[in-house]
Design an enzyme around this catalytic site. Structure first.
Site, PDB file in Angstrom:
ATOM      1  N   ARG A 144     -38.030  22.793 -32.684  1.00 34.67           N
ATOM      2  CA  ARG A 144     -36.593  23.028 -32.839  1.00 34.67           C
ATOM      3  C   ARG A 144     -36.145  24.432 -32.472  1.00 34.67           C
ATOM      4  O   ARG A 144     -34.957  24.694 -32.430  1.00 34.67           O
ATOM      5  CB  ARG A 144     -36.131  22.665 -34.249  1.00 34.67           C
ATOM      6  CG  ARG A 144     -36.297  21.200 -34.486  1.00 34.67           C
ATOM      7  CD  ARG A 144     -35.615  20.657 -35.699  1.00 34.67           C
ATOM      8  NE  ARG A 144     -36.127  19.311 -35.832  1.00 34.67           N
ATOM      9  CZ  ARG A 144     -37.286  19.019 -36.407  1.00 34.67           C
ATOM     10  NH1 ARG A 144     -38.016  19.967 -36.962  1.00 34.67           N
ATOM     11  NH2 ARG A 144     -37.720  17.791 -36.436  1.00 34.67           N
ATOM     12  N   GLU A 206     -45.380  12.605 -44.267  1.00 32.97           N
ATOM     13  CA  GLU A 206     -45.754  11.199 -44.440  1.00 32.97           C
ATOM     14  C   GLU A 206     -47.274  11.035 -44.396  1.00 32.97           C
ATOM     15  O   GLU A 206     -47.821  10.012 -44.775  1.00 32.97           O
ATOM     16  CB  GLU A 206     -45.090  10.336 -43.377  1.00 32.97           C
ATOM     17  CG  GLU A 206     -43.709   9.835 -43.778  1.00 32.97           C
ATOM     18  CD  GLU A 206     -42.701  10.928 -44.082  1.00 32.97           C
ATOM     19  OE1 GLU A 206     -42.448  11.769 -43.215  1.00 32.97           O
ATOM     20  OE2 GLU A 206     -42.181  10.957 -45.203  1.00 32.97           O
ATOM     21  N   ASN A 282     -40.072  15.267 -48.872  1.00 33.59           N
ATOM     22  CA  ASN A 282     -40.335  14.244 -49.892  1.00 33.59           C
ATOM     23  C   ASN A 282     -41.762  14.318 -50.425  1.00 33.59           C
ATOM     24  O   ASN A 282     -42.641  14.924 -49.812  1.00 33.59           O
ATOM     25  CB  ASN A 282     -40.095  12.865 -49.281  1.00 33.59           C
ATOM     26  CG  ASN A 282     -40.927  12.652 -48.029  1.00 33.59           C
ATOM     27  OD1 ASN A 282     -40.611  13.216 -46.982  1.00 33.59           O
ATOM     28  ND2 ASN A 282     -41.994  11.880 -48.130  1.00 33.59           N
ATOM     29  N   ASP A 327     -37.507   9.041 -49.619  1.00 37.74           N
ATOM     30  CA  ASP A 327     -37.766   9.941 -48.475  1.00 37.74           C
ATOM     31  C   ASP A 327     -36.592  10.890 -48.235  1.00 37.74           C
ATOM     32  O   ASP A 327     -36.241  11.174 -47.098  1.00 37.74           O
ATOM     33  CB  ASP A 327     -38.077   9.116 -47.208  1.00 37.74           C
ATOM     34  CG  ASP A 327     -38.510   9.974 -46.033  1.00 37.74           C
ATOM     35  OD1 ASP A 327     -38.994  11.105 -46.260  1.00 37.74           O
ATOM     36  OD2 ASP A 327     -38.354   9.520 -44.887  1.00 37.74           O
ATOM     37  N   ASN A 416     -29.425  14.626 -41.089  1.00 42.63           N
ATOM     38  CA  ASN A 416     -30.836  14.920 -40.884  1.00 42.63           C
ATOM     39  C   ASN A 416     -30.964  16.299 -40.242  1.00 42.63           C
ATOM     40  O   ASN A 416     -30.430  17.267 -40.782  1.00 42.63           O
ATOM     41  CB  ASN A 416     -31.444  13.777 -40.053  1.00 42.63           C
ATOM     42  CG  ASN A 416     -32.943  13.722 -40.090  1.00 42.63           C
ATOM     43  OD1 ASN A 416     -33.613  14.645 -39.651  1.00 42.63           O
ATOM     44  ND2 ASN A 416     -33.500  12.644 -40.617  1.00 42.63           N
TER      45      ASN A 416
HETATM   46 CA    CA Z   1     -39.916  12.641 -44.878  1.00 43.72          CA
END
Ligand code: CA
Length: 603
Positions: A144, A206, A282, A327, A416
């Site tokens: 990014r 994740e 998360n 999440d 997001n």
């Molecule tokens: Ca996530």
């Protein structure tokens, strides 16, 4: 070599060389010197774009106004530069310094091009072992952004390295190892600079990871400190008091799963408060039940943390989503600004969270000020104004009762990574929003933890969900009639109310900035660059760039009396991509626009 020149001439000659050299070095140092003071003032003139969010408050507000509401419709392409073959979306915010644009594209390739012409100055490829790293990337081969400091471009590498490149040549000055992809970590966020240190976090939430961010000396690359977002094995000594406190909010043997709390986007530094603000991801796996943490907060997942840049000591935290099961990473970009709320001057930190609430906190103390839904929300009934804790809808806990429940927003979030922006003149934030996203959650039947793999604990695509899942009632602004896609939402953080909205865009893909020309510029993921009046949201411009996806946010700068607007976009994959589609791939590009630009857009 001995000289036979008359002595006097030699002296004259060497002293003039010395003078010339001294002048050259002084000028060189002057232009080269992006130091703490320069970063504290970054964005004040708008001529360059020296930091990820343009200003220290990451407002993405430029005082430039050559391009304004009356002439923005004359924008046209000045030049384009092919950033590489692609292989993922372009999510980076380029930097502009000394007539050069610096960017980063897929597989962490860094480039420098002439900001007037798009001509390449240098290019550096970290030569990532793509086949080894690819399986550890949860959400796109992306980076990014970059940082610039003391003659160096600081570049993250997706495989876990951090590099300092010579700003003039692209040569490596130092390299640090932040993490290893073998440990399921990657790096996608832009590094930030605070008091001579580079601060960077690791992605991988994740996967079985223990999230952290770390600081390195910006001049040498030497490791300074690391702060973990979640506690480790409690049979070993805690790294600090914050970890001891956090461990009391977990249960079972969470550390064997890593715990989560990855740091993959939002970060900001306030030099006056001397605090770095960091958003955490998360917990892993997603359902609280599978983390054996029913009713526990699981600090510091889904939180905003404020730490001291010298030591990494935690000063305060605010947990947006305690006991998260959906999440709801709290990693969305922050805006730091000063606003008056109920007659009181407040130094605030603001975030349009994945979980659908717009948060305003006191950035000195972490005290909760306000939060309201800016999209459809049903996981919570609101935020308690006294405690700042969400009033979680008991029906939203699909894991407690082992049911299928449709939750708003989805795990993609109401907002997001697409950058929002804040215009101090209108007092509005411009949020790329997914206003009515949802996902049906259920616990993966017969979940077994897998080493080195993604372990969400929720079936992909909601497979196995009941045909009639529970849908708890929603709060928050309703979507337009028939509106399915994204929205640009102009939000007043003082009143916590929407001022205007317009269709287009989403929480991920593209992003916004605003300018003193009473403009909001938005890039959306179907390839369009759009402009609206900042105060009222009247549409002024629509350009289809031809890049058709994988878009990054817009930036602006001024050179030779001309204001430019630039952006990156394109995935480098054939449109449609599947089923033998023969559409030729559009290679990702960096595009620069000016008033009356006449170059042809990509086909
Ligand atoms: Ca996530």
């Amino acid at each position: 070599m001995k000289t036979k020149r008359p002595r006097q001439i030699t002296v004259l000659f060497s002293s003039s060389i010395a003078l010339l050299l001294a002048t050259w070095v002084a000028v060189g140092q002057q232009t080269r010197r992006i130091d703490d003071a320069a970063l504290k003032n970054t964005g004040k003139t708008g001529e360059e774009w020296l930091a990820y969010g343009l200003t220290p408050g990451e407002t993405r507000y430029s005082p430039l106004k050559q391009i304004d509401r009356n002439n923005v419709s004359r924008l046209g392409l000045a030049w384009s530069y092919e950033v590489g073959p692609g292989g993922g979306p372009q999510e980076a915010t380029p930097l502009v310094w000394n007539g050069t644009i610096y960017g980063i594209t897929n597989w962490s390739v860094v480039f420098a091009v002439d900001a007037r012409t798009g001509k390449e100055r240098w290019r550096w490829d970290p030569e990532v072992n793509q086949s080894a790293v690819r399986s550890k990337i949860c959400c796109g081969v992306v980076n990014r952004g970059l940082a610039i400091y003391q003659g160096k471009i600081i570049a993250p590498v997706i495989d876990g390295r951090l590099e300092a490149l010579d700003v003039e040549t692209g040569k490596v000055i130092w390299e640090a190892r932040v993490a290893y992809h073998q440990d399921n970590y990657t790096i996608t966020m832009a590094p930030r600079i605070a008091k001579g240190k580079v601060i960077i976090g690791v992605a991988g939430g994740e996967f079985p990871t223990r999230g952290y961010f770390a600081a390195y000396d910006a001049n040498t690359g030497r490791f300074a400190w690391r702060f973990y977002a979640v506690p480790g094995d409690p049979s070993k000594p805690f790294e600090n008091a914050a970890m001891k406190k956090a461990a009391a909010t977990w249960d079972g043997d969470w550390w064997k799963f890593g715990g989560g709390g990855s740091i993959w986007d939002g970060m900001a530094y306030d030099p006056d408060a001397d605090l770095i603000y960091v958003g955490t991801g998360n917990g892993g796996p997603w359902p609280e039940q599978l983390r054996k943490s029913k009713g526990k907060d699981n600090l510091y997942v889904c939180s905003i943390l404020a730490v001291k840049p010298d030591t990494g000591e935690l000063k305060w935290y605010y947990q947006n989503t305690p006991g998260d099961s959906w999440d709801y990473d709290s990693v969305q970009g922050f805006v730091l600004t000063d606003i008056t709320i109920n007659g009181r001057h407040r130094k605030v930190i603001m975030q349009a969270n994945k979980n659908g609430f717009y948060y305003v906190l006191d950035r000195i103390t972490g005290a909760f000020i306000s939060a309201q839904p800016f999209a459809q929300v049903n996981w919570a009934k609101g935020i308690d104004p006294e405690t700042g804790r969400p009033i979680v809808n008991p029906d939203a806990h699909y894991d407690h009762n082992n049911e299928s429940v449709t939750i708003f927003p989805s795990n993609g979030g109401a907002h997001n990574w697409s950058p929002m922006s804040y215009n101090p003149v209108t007092g509005l934030v411009y949020i790329p929003t997914s206003p009515n996203s949802s996902r049906t959650f259920l616990v993966e039947p017969n979940f077994t933890f897998q080493e080195g793999r993604m372990n969400t604990g929720v079936p992909r695509g909601g497979r196995g969900a009941s045909a009639n899942p529970q849908v708890p009632p929603s709060i928050g602004p309703a979507a337009f009639e028939g509106q399915r896609g994204g929205m640009l939402v102009a939000w007043d953080p003082v009143t916590q109310k929407e001022r205007w909205r317009t269709p287009g865009g989403a929480g991920a893909g593209g992003g916004t900035m605003s300018t003193a020309g009473n403009l909001v510029l938005q890039v959306i993921n179907d390839g369009r660059l759009l402009a609206y009046t900042a105060d009222k949201g009247e549409k002024l411009l629509e350009i289809q760039t031809g890049l058709r996806g994988g878009m990054g946010p817009p930036i602006t700068y001024m050179l030779d009396g001309k204001q430019y607007i630039a952006l990156m976009g394109g995935t480098g994959q054939a449109a449609g991509g599947r089923g033998g589609d023969s559409t030729p791939a559009v290679r990702p590009k960096l595009l620069a626009f000016v008033l009356d630009g006449r170059e042809r857009l990509p086909q």
